[in-house]
Design a protein around this motif. Structure first.
Motif, short mmCIF file in Angstrom:
data_model
loop_
_atom_site.label_atom_id
_atom_site.label_comp_id
_atom_site.label_asym_id
_atom_site.label_seq_id
_atom_site.Cartn_x
_atom_site.Cartn_y
_atom_site.Cartn_z
N GLY A 74 26.77 -18.70 -2.13
CA GLY A 74 27.99 -19.39 -2.06
C GLY A 74 29.17 -18.86 -3.13
O GLY A 74 30.37 -18.73 -2.59
N LEU A 75 28.64 -18.66 -4.20
CA LEU A 75 29.60 -18.05 -5.12
C LEU A 75 29.95 -16.49 -4.68
O LEU A 75 31.04 -16.09 -4.93
CB LEU A 75 28.72 -18.05 -6.81
CG LEU A 75 28.51 -19.13 -7.24
CD1 LEU A 75 27.66 -18.87 -8.28
CD2 LEU A 75 29.79 -20.10 -7.67
N LEU A 76 28.99 -15.80 -4.24
CA LEU A 76 29.41 -14.39 -3.62
C LEU A 76 30.34 -14.55 -2.52
O LEU A 76 31.25 -13.77 -2.55
CB LEU A 76 28.12 -13.80 -3.32
CG LEU A 76 27.97 -12.29 -2.64
CD1 LEU A 76 28.46 -11.46 -3.94
CD2 LEU A 76 26.84 -11.78 -2.18
N ALA A 77 30.44 -15.57 -1.73
CA ALA A 77 31.06 -15.60 -0.60
C ALA A 77 32.61 -15.75 -1.20
O ALA A 77 33.48 -15.37 -0.57
CB ALA A 77 30.81 -16.62 0.37
N ALA A 78 32.51 -16.80 -2.23
CA ALA A 78 33.98 -17.19 -2.89
C ALA A 78 34.72 -15.90 -3.61
O ALA A 78 35.79 -15.72 -3.36
CB ALA A 78 33.65 -18.45 -3.80
N ALA A 79 33.60 -15.17 -4.01
CA ALA A 79 34.42 -14.03 -4.97
C ALA A 79 34.61 -12.87 -3.93
O ALA A 79 35.64 -12.27 -4.16
CB ALA A 79 33.52 -13.51 -5.87
N TYR A 80 33.92 -12.42 -2.84
CA TYR A 80 34.01 -11.42 -2.17
C TYR A 80 34.13 -11.38 -0.71
O TYR A 80 34.43 -10.42 0.13
CB TYR A 80 33.00 -10.35 -2.52
CG TYR A 80 32.86 -10.20 -3.79
CD1 TYR A 80 33.25 -8.97 -4.21
CD2 TYR A 80 31.75 -10.57 -4.67
CE1 TYR A 80 33.51 -8.65 -5.69
CE2 TYR A 80 31.56 -10.10 -5.90
CZ TYR A 80 32.60 -9.12 -6.49
OH TYR A 80 32.23 -8.83 -8.04
N GLY A 81 34.20 -12.60 -0.29
CA GLY A 81 34.37 -13.02 1.30
C GLY A 81 32.88 -13.12 1.84
O GLY A 81 31.93 -12.75 1.62
N LYS A 82 33.05 -14.06 3.09
CA LYS A 82 32.00 -14.58 3.64
C LYS A 82 31.20 -13.26 4.52
O LYS A 82 30.09 -13.37 4.83
CB LYS A 82 32.19 -15.49 4.73
CG LYS A 82 32.66 -16.82 3.79
CD LYS A 82 33.41 -17.95 4.88
CE LYS A 82 34.01 -18.93 4.11
NZ LYS A 82 35.30 -18.49 3.17
N GLY A 83 32.04 -12.52 4.90
CA GLY A 83 31.41 -11.33 5.65
C GLY A 83 30.42 -10.47 4.74
O GLY A 83 29.31 -9.98 5.28
N VAL A 84 30.43 -10.27 3.27
CA VAL A 84 29.59 -9.75 2.38
C VAL A 84 28.40 -10.58 2.62
O VAL A 84 27.10 -10.04 2.77
CB VAL A 84 30.29 -9.59 1.12
CG1 VAL A 84 29.00 -9.23 0.02
CG2 VAL A 84 31.37 -8.87 1.16
N VAL A 85 28.49 -11.90 2.50
CA VAL A 85 27.28 -12.71 2.41
C VAL A 85 26.68 -12.76 3.95
O VAL A 85 25.25 -12.64 3.77
CB VAL A 85 27.64 -14.21 2.00
CG1 VAL A 85 26.33 -15.14 2.04
CG2 VAL A 85 28.28 -14.18 0.51
N ILE A 86 27.41 -12.67 4.97
CA ILE A 86 26.71 -12.47 6.16
C ILE A 86 26.00 -11.12 6.38
O ILE A 86 24.85 -11.12 6.95
CB ILE A 86 27.78 -12.81 7.47
CG1 ILE A 86 28.26 -14.37 7.31
CG2 ILE A 86 27.14 -12.34 8.55
CD1 ILE A 86 29.34 -14.63 8.14
#
Length: 220
Positions: A74-86
């Motif tokens: 969740g923190l990664l998505a907030a910082a770099y975008g949901k595409g990165v986490v997906i």
């Protein structure tokens, strides 16, 4: 007609929007990997080699991995975008499937390999629970969020049913290759959904108004 008629209309009205189908890839991948785990990994790979008790231990690894990774994702998505986490979720599923195929049997890798395999499954599940849901909310804001989430659950339920019942005629190999293909498409299809959402169209405002009215049970 009661209020539910507007909700049903809003639900099916989403089907004309290609973004809802682009986002389906994460749901489909989650369902196919879940079926692969329950129908092949647990009963046919792990249990015969390491014993039935090992299945419960490895499923605990999966659950723990998902729980521990949900917050960081969740923190990664907030910082770099949901595409990165997906992308991380896609890589987790691909690595898990390739590692399973490379190992061949549980004896080939033993406990260390299987712990990694189930941790990767948990990683993909954490992405499903965090960035995937957030992507639906972002790409379908306002009144469109509720019918979008209903479609997300519908996609998941249909995929789960298909892959679980399909094991009887698909076989483990077909299920594995289906999971690989779906996982590989997660990021491209999410990117396509983002491009479609960013594309200016004259229909954007009317469509949002229609969805808003339908969700309230009124006339557009």
């Amino acid at each position: 007609a009661g209020p539910w008629a507007g909700e049903v209309s809003a639900f099916f009205g989403m089907w004309a929007d290609p973004k809802i189908w682009c986002l389906a890839l994460t749901n489909l991948t989650f369902a196919s990997v879940d079926a692969f785990t329950a129908g092949y990994l647990n009963p046919k790979l792990v249990a015969p080699a390491l014993g039935a008790a090992s299945v419960g231990a490895l499923m605990a690894v999966r659950a723990l991995s998902g729980a521990l990774l949900s917050k960081p994702y969740g923190l990664l998505a907030a910082a770099y975008g949901k595409g990165v986490v997906i992308g991380v979720g896609s890589a987790s599923y691909l690595a898990m499937l390739l590692l399973t195929r490379w190992s061949g049997t549980a004896d080939a890798g033993g406990w260390p390999t299987l712990v990694v395999v189930y941790a990767l499954i948990g990683s993909g599940g954490a992405v499903f629970e965090t960035a995937n849901k957030a992507a639906f909310a972002d790409l379908f804001p306002g009144a469109a969020t509720a019918p979008a989430f209903a479609n997300m659950r519908f996609q998941e339920a249909c995929a789960e049913s298909f892959f679980y019942f399909g094991q009887s005629f698909m076989g483990a190999g077909a299920l594995e290759y289906s999971s690989l293909g779906l996982a590989a498409l997660m990021v491209p299809m999410y990117s396509l959904a983002g491009l479609l959402a960013a594309r200016p169209t004259e229909r954007t405002a009317p469509d949002e108004r229609v969805v808003s009215e339908l969700s309230k049970g009124g006339e557009p």
